[in-house]
Design a protein around this motif. Structure first.
Motif: not given
Lengths: 311, 297
Positions: A127-138, B219-221, B279-286
């Motif tokens: 569920m958090i993945t869409p936020f991590l996708i590059m906005p241009v790609a999204g 790390a979060a920053t 990076a986001g998957w690994i550091a979800q808490k941060q």
């Protein structure tokens, strides 16, 4: 007498050194801050002074002789420009629509995730993945793979239940942009609300259940007030980012059809980089900043409360 | 309850009723739990589906990618990834790496001391300075792009990766200052006082006491700075051309220069998104702390 003067001088000297001491201490405290402040002023504030200067000139890059002072003429033109009004309205619709819809979905998702079940971590990660996708790609993913009239997955899906294909980005441009934006920003809201849910004192919830409160009663009278701070923070931070939305409009509709889906950042970009009209674009920038300041004064008060910053 | 039954025999024996009610309520609750779990899975998978579709398309041939109805079964191929690498993506990704890496480093170098001066040894006008920093985030980027473009043109800094480094540093610095301030404020004053009592100098206190305590915050920053710098498009689009374009510009170039090559575009999108996604998957808490600028634990 002499001793009195002497004593007075000594006292003065002590006072002076104390004042010097505190001044030295003040600068020692300020020193670590200065590089960051000076850097930020140079890179973000000084260009804005130039923007104000440009805004009072009639200056088109295609017409090198035309760089002359025209006072407030650019501003008068803006307020008679109906495209500017459309863009301003679109900015408001896109910003408010995106953060509110993303927040509602974010709350629902967070409530679903806030219980122990098999695969909880896995589903949260998805569920958090869409936020991590590059906005241009999204944006391109939605414009092409999802909403394309012929190849798009969405038209194929609604075709299964017998609805005719829709040319999404040209028929409903603002709505299409909103879909992609809400998809991107829902995880942001979800993460904040989830943190709020997990910070809830469990004994209060249990007490409410013991008293026989229904799920909805517990949610609306215990959980929601507790979440309020998190919701405010999410809406505010989301709005700061979403109001600058450019990528999605550039890639999904290019502000079209016509100028019907341009927001202010996109319209100013068009005037500056496609129309080369620096004076006009700068004036719009100034108007946007004034509008932003008015909103920001209220928003920042909220933000300072969220961070418990006192005078 | 038993006495109740004995004294009032006229009423139907209530002893069994609550028991049956309780067991059926428990059954209902566990049925609800199963339904809720199933619902969560369905919602989660649906929400993720566009990403999955992008990944699937990246492994298709162009003919399968642009089929109507969409093709779900196909022979996976790495051709598109090969095509992306062959079309000079390396330069764009190297530029992104420089712009992201150096700007994040600069943000930390400038931001950590600033946050220190706003928390541990606070200056007098802390609130005003914090207001100043966050107000620069509210300044719309479009309002400063014209002078930046004109000035960069005059000093020959257009299409130069260091211009992006400077701008990305300025873009992320306010967030970093706010975040690091939140983290510093969680350090108990006694810990620092104790270190000073032991005769540790300022730098030693910073290095041995303060920094280890705020390392997760650091790390979060850094994570947030990396995400925003890696994904930035507006400056990259307007200020770069042939020498300094970054990964997002590559995606747009892929789309516009070659018409609709859906599979190749998807492969490029997957490659461009991958670093931040992992990076986001690994550091979800941060991520949560970072996105809230440190306000949410």
């Amino acid at each position: 007498m002499a001793t009195l003067v002497e004593r007075h001088n000594v006292k003065q000297h002590k006072l002076r050194t104390a004042a010097q001491q505190s001044r030295v201490d003040g600068w020692r405290r300020r020193a670590p801050l200065l590089p960051a402040v000076i850097f930020t002023i140079i890179v973000t504030q000084i260009p804005f002074l130039f923007t104000i200067w440009y805004s009072m000139r009639s200056w088109n890059l295609l017409n090198p002789d035309g760089n002359i002072f025209v006072g407030l003429e650019n501003f008068v033109n803006i307020f008679t420009d109906s495209t500017f009004r459309t863009a301003a309205l679109n900015s408001v619709i896109i910003t408010v629509g995106c953060v509110v819809a993303a927040m509602v979905l974010g709350i629902i998702f967070a409530l679903l995730l806030d219980r122990k079940f098999r695969g909880q971590g896995f589903i949260r990660t998805l569920m958090i993945t869409p936020f991590l996708i590059m906005p241009v790609a999204g944006a391109m993913l939605w414009a092409v793979s999802m909403l394309d009239p012929t190849y798009g997955l969405v038209n194929w899906l609604i075709g299964l239940v017998g609805i005719d294909a829709i040319a999404w980005t040209s028929t409903y441009p603002v709505f299409s942009i909103l879909i992609a934006l809400v998809w991107q920003w829902t995880p942001f809201m979800m993460l904040l609300v989830l943190a709020g849910l997990q910070a809830q004192p469990k004994d209060v919830l249990e007490a409410a259940q013991m008293d026989g409160a229904s799920w909805w009663q517990t949610f609306s009278s215990v959980t929601l007030p507790q979440l309020r701070r998190y919701i405010e923070l999410g809406l505010l931070l989301g709005a700061i980012y979403v109001v600058n939305t450019f990528d999605h409009i550039y890639l999904m509709t290019a502000g079209g059809p016509g100028t019907s889906s341009a927001n202010l950042p996109f319209y100013i970009y068009q005037r500056a980089f496609l129309g080369f009209d620096i004076g006009q674009a700068a004036a719009m920038g100034v108007v946007v900043v004034i509008g932003t300041i008015i909103v920001a004064v209220f928003a920042l008060r909220l933000l300072f409360r969220s961070f418990d910053i006192k005078d | 309850m038993a006495t109740n039954v004995e004294t009032v025999p006229a009423t139907p024996p209530p002893s069994t009723k609550p028991v049956r009610g309780a067991s059926s309520a428990a059954a209902k609750r566990s049925r609800n739990a199963v339904l809720l779990t199933a619902l969560t899975w369905v919602v989660g998978l649906l929400f993720f589906a566009p990403v999955l579709w992008m990944v699937l398309t990246a492994f298709k041939q162009e003919s399968a990618a642009a089929s109507s109805p969409p093709s779900f079964f196909f022979e996976p191929t790495l051709d598109q990834f090969q095509a992306v690498l062959d079309s000079g993506a390396g330069v764009y990704f190297a530029n992104s790496l420089i712009a992201t890496g150096v700007s994040t480093l600069l943000v930390i170098v400038l931001g950590v001391p600033a946050a220190y001066a706003l928390s541990i040894r606070p200056i007098k006008k802390t609130k005003d300075v914090l207001f100043f920093f966050i107000s620069t985030k509210m300044l719309p980027i479009v309002a400063v792009i014209m002078p930046i473009y004109v000035i960069a043109g005059q000093i020959g800094a257009l299409d130069n990766i260091w211009t992006l480094v400077v701008l990305y540093t300025a873009m992320n610095l306010p967030i970093a200052v706010w975040m690091m301030r939140s983290f510093f404020q969680e350090v108990p004053a006694e810990v620092l006082e104790a270190a000073e009592m032991d005769g540790a100098g300022l730098l030693k206190t910073l290095r041995t006491v303060l920094m280890p305590m705020v390392a997760p915050g650091l790390a979060a920053t850094a994570l947030i700075c990396v995400i925003f710098a890696w994904n930035e498009f507006f400056f990259a689009l307007n200020l770069t051309a042939a020498t300094a374009p970054t990964a997002p510009v590559f995606l747009v170039a892929t789309m516009t220069s070659e018409g609709l090559f859906l599979a190749k575009l998807s492969a490029a999108s997957v490659l461009a998104s991958l670093p931040v996604v992992i990076a986001g998957w690994i550091a979800q808490k941060q991520l949560v702390r970072g996105l809230s600028m440190g306000a949410v634990k």
